[in-house]
Design a protein around this motif. Sequence first.
Motif, mmCIF file in Angstrom:
data_model
loop_
_atom_site.group_PDB
_atom_site.id
_atom_site.type_symbol
_atom_site.label_atom_id
_atom_site.label_comp_id
_atom_site.label_asym_id
_atom_site.label_seq_id
_atom_site.Cartn_x
_atom_site.Cartn_y
_atom_site.Cartn_z
ATOM 1 N N GLU A 171 0.850 -1.182 0.000
ATOM 2 C CA GLU A 171 0.000 0.000 0.000
ATOM 3 C C GLU A 171 0.893 1.243 0.000
ATOM 4 O O GLU A 171 1.884 1.317 0.738
ATOM 5 C CB GLU A 171 -0.921 0.015 1.218
ATOM 6 C CG GLU A 171 -2.043 -1.016 1.155
ATOM 7 C CD GLU A 171 -3.195 -0.576 0.256
ATOM 8 O OE1 GLU A 171 -3.010 0.349 -0.572
ATOM 9 O OE2 GLU A 171 -4.286 -1.151 0.386
ATOM 10 N N MET A 172 0.533 2.209 -0.844
ATOM 11 C CA MET A 172 1.302 3.440 -0.981
ATOM 12 C C MET A 172 0.390 4.647 -0.784
ATOM 13 O O MET A 172 -0.831 4.495 -0.656
ATOM 14 C CB MET A 172 1.955 3.502 -2.371
ATOM 15 C CG MET A 172 2.840 2.321 -2.707
ATOM 16 S SD MET A 172 3.621 2.465 -4.346
ATOM 17 C CE MET A 172 4.848 3.736 -4.027
ATOM 18 N N ILE A 173 0.984 5.807 -0.762
ATOM 19 C CA ILE A 173 0.227 7.057 -0.690
ATOM 20 C C ILE A 173 0.444 7.829 -1.981
ATOM 21 O O ILE A 173 1.574 8.140 -2.359
ATOM 22 C CB ILE A 173 0.669 7.923 0.514
ATOM 23 C CG1 ILE A 173 0.321 7.219 1.829
ATOM 24 C CG2 ILE A 173 0.004 9.294 0.456
ATOM 25 C CD1 ILE A 173 -1.168 7.043 2.087
ATOM 26 N N ALA A 174 -0.666 8.128 -2.672
ATOM 27 C CA ALA A 174 -0.621 8.945 -3.885
ATOM 28 C C ALA A 174 -0.994 10.381 -3.527
ATOM 29 O O ALA A 174 -1.901 10.611 -2.723
ATOM 30 C CB ALA A 174 -1.588 8.394 -4.928
ATOM 31 N N ILE A 175 -0.277 11.320 -4.130
ATOM 32 C CA ILE A 175 -0.548 12.738 -3.874
ATOM 33 C C ILE A 175 -0.365 13.521 -5.176
ATOM 34 O O ILE A 175 0.409 13.120 -6.047
ATOM 35 C CB ILE A 175 0.394 13.322 -2.796
ATOM 36 C CG1 ILE A 175 1.859 13.024 -3.139
ATOM 37 C CG2 ILE A 175 0.053 12.816 -1.415
ATOM 38 C CD1 ILE A 175 2.873 13.635 -2.200
ATOM 39 N N PRO A 176 -1.062 14.657 -5.314
ATOM 40 C CA PRO A 176 -0.821 15.516 -6.485
ATOM 41 C C PRO A 176 0.613 16.044 -6.465
ATOM 42 O O PRO A 176 1.235 16.152 -5.408
ATOM 43 C CB PRO A 176 -1.830 16.655 -6.305
ATOM 44 C CG PRO A 176 -2.841 16.150 -5.326
ATOM 45 C CD PRO A 176 -2.117 15.190 -4.433
ATOM 46 N N LEU A 187 7.520 8.205 3.017
ATOM 47 C CA LEU A 187 6.751 8.855 4.077
ATOM 48 C C LEU A 187 6.764 8.046 5.369
ATOM 49 O O LEU A 187 6.812 6.812 5.358
ATOM 50 C CB LEU A 187 5.298 9.040 3.638
ATOM 51 C CG LEU A 187 5.026 9.906 2.415
ATOM 52 C CD1 LEU A 187 3.531 9.917 2.119
ATOM 53 C CD2 LEU A 187 5.539 11.331 2.622
ATOM 54 N N TYR A 188 6.705 8.777 6.471
ATOM 55 C CA TYR A 188 6.323 8.210 7.752
ATOM 56 C C TYR A 188 4.825 8.504 7.938
ATOM 57 O O TYR A 188 4.299 9.468 7.366
ATOM 58 C CB TYR A 188 7.110 8.848 8.899
ATOM 59 C CG TYR A 188 8.573 8.479 8.924
ATOM 60 C CD1 TYR A 188 9.006 7.324 9.564
ATOM 61 C CD2 TYR A 188 9.521 9.299 8.305
ATOM 62 C CE1 TYR A 188 10.354 6.984 9.588
ATOM 63 C CE2 TYR A 188 10.868 8.967 8.319
ATOM 64 C CZ TYR A 188 11.278 7.799 8.972
ATOM 65 O OH TYR A 188 12.604 7.461 8.982
ATOM 66 N N LEU A 246 -4.066 9.945 -1.092
ATOM 67 C CA LEU A 246 -4.948 8.851 -1.486
ATOM 68 C C LEU A 246 -4.240 7.527 -1.250
ATOM 69 O O LEU A 246 -3.094 7.344 -1.669
ATOM 70 C CB LEU A 246 -5.319 8.991 -2.967
ATOM 71 C CG LEU A 246 -6.093 7.845 -3.627
ATOM 72 C CD1 LEU A 246 -7.480 7.693 -3.012
ATOM 73 C CD2 LEU A 246 -6.210 8.076 -5.133
ATOM 74 N N LEU A 247 -4.912 6.602 -0.592
ATOM 75 C CA LEU A 247 -4.354 5.283 -0.325
ATOM 76 C C LEU A 247 -4.534 4.400 -1.558
ATOM 77 O O LEU A 247 -5.656 4.205 -2.026
ATOM 78 C CB LEU A 247 -5.073 4.665 0.883
ATOM 79 C CG LEU A 247 -4.519 3.353 1.443
ATOM 80 C CD1 LEU A 247 -3.106 3.554 1.990
ATOM 81 C CD2 LEU A 247 -5.441 2.831 2.546
ATOM 82 N N LEU A 262 4.122 7.529 -3.267
ATOM 83 C CA LEU A 262 5.249 7.399 -2.353
ATOM 84 C C LEU A 262 5.097 6.165 -1.467
ATOM 85 O O LEU A 262 4.003 5.897 -0.950
ATOM 86 C CB LEU A 262 5.357 8.638 -1.465
ATOM 87 C CG LEU A 262 5.588 9.973 -2.191
ATOM 88 C CD1 LEU A 262 5.526 11.122 -1.197
ATOM 89 C CD2 LEU A 262 6.912 9.965 -2.922
ATOM 90 N N PRO A 263 6.184 5.407 -1.277
ATOM 91 C CA PRO A 263 6.141 4.314 -0.311
ATOM 92 C C PRO A 263 6.089 4.872 1.107
ATOM 93 O O PRO A 263 6.440 6.032 1.346
ATOM 94 C CB PRO A 263 7.459 3.571 -0.575
ATOM 95 C CG PRO A 263 8.370 4.617 -1.142
ATOM 96 C CD PRO A 263 7.491 5.550 -1.929
ATOM 97 N N VAL A 264 5.628 4.036 2.024
ATOM 98 C CA VAL A 264 5.456 4.464 3.409
ATOM 99 C C VAL A 264 6.156 3.457 4.327
ATOM 100 O O VAL A 264 6.225 2.266 4.027
ATOM 101 C CB VAL A 264 3.958 4.539 3.787
ATOM 102 C CG1 VAL A 264 3.781 5.156 5.175
ATOM 103 C CG2 VAL A 264 3.180 5.344 2.749
ATOM 104 N N TYR A 265 6.681 3.960 5.424
ATOM 105 C CA TYR A 265 7.308 3.086 6.409
ATOM 106 C C TYR A 265 6.211 2.359 7.189
ATOM 107 O O TYR A 265 5.853 2.737 8.315
ATOM 108 C CB TYR A 265 8.195 3.885 7.367
ATOM 109 C CG TYR A 265 9.457 4.413 6.725
ATOM 110 C CD1 TYR A 265 10.540 3.568 6.447
ATOM 111 C CD2 TYR A 265 9.576 5.764 6.394
ATOM 112 C CE1 TYR A 265 11.703 4.055 5.866
ATOM 113 C CE2 TYR A 265 10.742 6.261 5.816
ATOM 114 C CZ TYR A 265 11.795 5.401 5.552
ATOM 115 O OH TYR A 265 12.949 5.876 4.969
#
Length: 296
Positions: A171-176, A187-188, A246-247, A262-265
Amino acid sequence: MFNPILNTFISVIDCGSFTKAAEQLNISTTAIMKQMNTLEKHLNLKLIDRTPTGVRYTQAGKIIYRDAKFIIDYSKKSITEAKAAASDDGIVFRAGTSKLAPARAFMDLWYQVSPDFPENKLQLVSFEDDTQGLLPEIKKLGEKFDFLVSICDSEKLLSMCRCLPIGNYKEMIAIPKNHPLAEKEMLYIEDLHGKNLMIMSEGISPVHDKIREDFQKNHPQIFLNDIPHNYNLSVFQRCINTKSALLIPECWKNIHPDIISLPVYWDYTVPYGILYSSNPSESVLNFIKAAENLLS
């Protein structure tokens, strides 16, 4: 069947720079730039804004980018169907593919299993992602498609078909691209404090429910915004318009040129697999059994 420079244009926009596109396509940066100049001259349109930090499409380029992907996918589909029609021997497996349900994982498996099915052929069937997500297409398994690749943690989805689990996406975080976190490489969870995060409504995805529970208990500073249905392309546009996080699963990390992922810790993953009809044909079952043996 289409101008191959369109592939170069798509790579330039996806990569955000001539240099990165050149590395991806294994050609020189000069050749990339010449192709873009040729395309703009041929169409009599300015497609790309060149800046010190990279490139991005113009309003005209945005339309060409969108339709170029459709043209290329449609051309590939047409050629595949023509080849299948030219040889009617054997059984043709039809694998659906779209932006939200790419068939890459199925293709990887097919190339390993196909020696056991020398008389069988594979046909990729492109489809547009519906506003209702993937569910309308799942109803067509056994008719329009034999196989689809999808995230498979939804009870509603799994009640409509059978699923061969393949693995897990991170699972990652998408952002504009204009989001405050866009400069980060990873990201943390704490980076999301004070930010809006789009997440599936409770009860749709067990994985999202688990993340929701974690955030509500341990990170109440994150503002959760519900997605009231399964993912579709409008969700990504909403992410851009509202400048929200966005997840998403990692398979969608390059889905939109105005979004970075972005990957997340963390250790959150979501399962995915091959979907097939609840009443499969014998040939489909034989393929699934062979795939199961390969994966075991």
